[in-house]
Design an enzyme around this catalytic site. Structure first.
Site, mmCIF file in Angstrom:
data_model
loop_
_atom_site.group_PDB
_atom_site.id
_atom_site.type_symbol
_atom_site.label_atom_id
_atom_site.label_comp_id
_atom_site.label_asym_id
_atom_site.label_seq_id
_atom_site.Cartn_x
_atom_site.Cartn_y
_atom_site.Cartn_z
ATOM 1 N N LEU A 161 0.812 -1.218 0.000
ATOM 2 C CA LEU A 161 0.000 0.000 0.000
ATOM 3 C C LEU A 161 0.849 1.273 0.000
ATOM 4 O O LEU A 161 1.928 1.318 0.576
ATOM 5 C CB LEU A 161 -0.918 -0.009 1.241
ATOM 6 C CG LEU A 161 -1.845 -1.226 1.357
ATOM 7 C CD1 LEU A 161 -2.708 -1.118 2.615
ATOM 8 C CD2 LEU A 161 -2.723 -1.393 0.123
ATOM 9 N N HIS A 162 0.317 2.301 -0.667
ATOM 10 C CA HIS A 162 0.962 3.612 -0.722
ATOM 11 C C HIS A 162 -0.102 4.682 -0.512
ATOM 12 O O HIS A 162 -1.279 4.354 -0.254
ATOM 13 C CB HIS A 162 1.710 3.797 -2.049
ATOM 14 C CG HIS A 162 0.879 3.441 -3.252
ATOM 15 N ND1 HIS A 162 -0.214 4.187 -3.650
ATOM 16 C CD2 HIS A 162 0.951 2.402 -4.133
ATOM 17 C CE1 HIS A 162 -0.763 3.652 -4.727
ATOM 18 N NE2 HIS A 162 -0.079 2.562 -5.035
ATOM 19 N N GLY A 207 -1.771 6.409 -2.454
ATOM 20 C CA GLY A 207 -2.946 6.272 -3.323
ATOM 21 C C GLY A 207 -4.013 5.407 -2.649
ATOM 22 O O GLY A 207 -5.199 5.746 -2.622
ATOM 23 N N HIS A 208 -3.575 4.275 -2.070
ATOM 24 C CA HIS A 208 -4.531 3.407 -1.372
ATOM 25 C C HIS A 208 -5.099 4.108 -0.136
ATOM 26 O O HIS A 208 -6.292 3.998 0.164
ATOM 27 C CB HIS A 208 -3.841 2.113 -0.927
ATOM 28 C CG HIS A 208 -3.306 1.272 -2.055
ATOM 29 N ND1 HIS A 208 -1.961 1.116 -2.283
ATOM 30 C CD2 HIS A 208 -3.939 0.562 -3.022
ATOM 31 C CE1 HIS A 208 -1.786 0.317 -3.325
ATOM 32 N NE2 HIS A 208 -2.964 -0.022 -3.803
ATOM 33 N N GLN A 217 -5.339 -12.515 -12.431
ATOM 34 C CA GLN A 217 -5.252 -11.326 -13.290
ATOM 35 C C GLN A 217 -3.840 -11.086 -13.814
ATOM 36 O O GLN A 217 -3.574 -10.073 -14.453
ATOM 37 C CB GLN A 217 -5.797 -10.097 -12.572
ATOM 38 C CG GLN A 217 -4.989 -9.602 -11.386
ATOM 39 C CD GLN A 217 -5.698 -8.490 -10.643
ATOM 40 O OE1 GLN A 217 -6.622 -8.737 -9.891
ATOM 41 N NE2 GLN A 217 -5.274 -7.242 -10.843
ATOM 42 N N ASP A 251 -5.815 3.349 -12.523
ATOM 43 C CA ASP A 251 -6.170 2.186 -13.345
ATOM 44 C C ASP A 251 -7.499 2.516 -14.021
ATOM 45 O O ASP A 251 -8.548 1.965 -13.682
ATOM 46 C CB ASP A 251 -6.264 0.936 -12.467
ATOM 47 C CG ASP A 251 -4.921 0.590 -11.858
ATOM 48 O OD1 ASP A 251 -3.936 0.487 -12.609
ATOM 49 O OD2 ASP A 251 -4.837 0.454 -10.634
ATOM 50 N N SER A 259 2.284 0.552 -6.766
ATOM 51 C CA SER A 259 3.096 -0.442 -6.029
ATOM 52 C C SER A 259 4.272 -0.888 -6.884
ATOM 53 O O SER A 259 5.290 -1.340 -6.363
ATOM 54 C CB SER A 259 2.241 -1.650 -5.663
ATOM 55 O OG SER A 259 1.094 -1.226 -4.962
ATOM 56 N N ARG A 260 4.141 -0.788 -8.207
ATOM 57 C CA ARG A 260 5.205 -1.257 -9.099
ATOM 58 C C ARG A 260 6.317 -0.222 -9.270
ATOM 59 O O ARG A 260 7.352 -0.546 -9.867
ATOM 60 C CB ARG A 260 4.623 -1.630 -10.468
ATOM 61 C CG ARG A 260 3.777 -2.908 -10.421
ATOM 62 C CD ARG A 260 3.287 -3.305 -11.796
ATOM 63 N NE ARG A 260 2.727 -4.644 -11.835
ATOM 64 C CZ ARG A 260 1.419 -4.935 -11.900
ATOM 65 N NH1 ARG A 260 0.521 -3.959 -11.912
ATOM 66 N NH2 ARG A 260 1.009 -6.189 -11.935
#
Ligand code: PAF
Length: 303
Positions: A57-58, A60-61, A85, A174, A210-211
């Site tokens: 988590l960052h 954004g979450h 996915q 996303d 996260s990437r």
């Protein structure tokens, strides 16, 4: 574990066995415990806001949890790195996992329930059912990641049905995923409001993901060019420039600026995701997927 609802609470001493009366973060691992815990909050008259995540988590979450709190919902975050996915050559094994760090961030953000199931809990036995959304999955990331949106739509359906929230929160980063989920909920008459939340960015404009931690320092410096390119395209097409010529020039500039590949950089209708040649009158979105070393970055902004 705590008696009645068999959940683990990160708060210390309490005589209550009702999670709705506790202050901490209830950690639940099973669907049965999730339903019992959600029911306790509902019994106390509260609404539920689901934040589906794959962990790592960052900010954004955290903004999605805040979105739930701002609407008066009890935030419920799910953490599940969903294998269905990811394609066979994608980063499922390498995807960052930091469960304790995630729990700490959720507790600090005011999240009340975290659902962190095993793969067997999410997919017990043979699964013969999946959710396929047509149209909005057929361009952009769809053909590049076969099966991805089927995996997303199916797991999100399952999470919604497990938690039965009033609302569910997804990041606009996303963007195609958000449109797929909105369309799925609409077409299947699912009784959940889907809330899209603005992308949270680093100081230099890079969308949080996260990437992003896959990038080395040089790549991280290059990565900032993506947001710049999106803004340049948005400004040009808003000013009347033709979309295809503008995005072709911007793609060339990205490659010259150090990106390894531009998978797509396109202007699309904000809802149907159909490519546009001119912006207007419907809302439009500039969307991109690029590769930088081993990292695949996606981003988008309104046009
Ligand atoms: O956006 C994500 O992290 C995932 O695609 C989601 C929505 C949690 C489904 O696994």
């Amino acid at each position: 574990m705590r008696g009645l609802v068999a959940v683990c609470l990160t708060t210390t001493v309490s005589t209550s066995t009702d999670p709705a009366r506790e202050q901490g973060l209830a950690i639940v691992r099973t669907v049965a415990d999730l339903r019992r815990t959600v029911a306790a909050f509902r019994k106390a008259g509260q609404t539920i806001g689901l934040v589906p995540t794959m962990g790592a988590l960052h900010e954004g979450h955290v903004s999605l949890v805040k979105g739930a709190l701002d609407r008066g919902d009890v935030p419920v975050t799910s953490i599940f790195v969903n294998p269905t996915q990811f394609g066979p050559n994608e980063d499922f094994a390498a995807y960052p996992r930091d469960e304790q760090g995630d729990f700490d961030k959720l507790q600090a953000a005011g999240c009340r329930i975290v659902f962190a199931p095993t793969k067997d809990e999410m997919y017990p036995g043979e699964q013969l059912t999946s959710v396929i959304v047509k149209g909005v999955t057929e361009g952009l990331c769809g053909p590049l990641r076969p099966g991805h949106f089927e995996g997303v739509a199916t797991v999100v359906s399952k999470l919604l049905l497990m938690a039965m929230p009033d609302r569910a929160f997804f990041g606009e980063k996303d963007y195609q995923q958000l449109q797929v989920i909105k369309r799925m909920v609409r077409d299947l008459s699912m009784p959940f409001e889907i809330v899209g939340m603005p992308t949270v960015r680093e100081a230099d404009g890079l969308a949080m993901s996260s990437r992003n931690r896959y990038m080395n320092a040089a790549e991280r410096k290059t990565a900032t060019g993506l947001y710049r390119a999106l803004n340049e395209v948005a400004q040009a097409v808003r000013g009347g420039a033709a979309c295809a010529a503008t995005t072709a020039a911007a793609s060339q500039a990205l490659l010259a600026g150090g990106f390894d590949k531009v998978e797509y950089l396109t202007v699309v209708d904000a809802e149907s995701l159909a490519p546009l040649e001119r912006v207007a009158p419907a809302p439009a979105r500039v969307v991109a997927a690029v590769r930088l070393g081993r990292t695949r970055l996606i981003d988008n902004i309104a046009a």
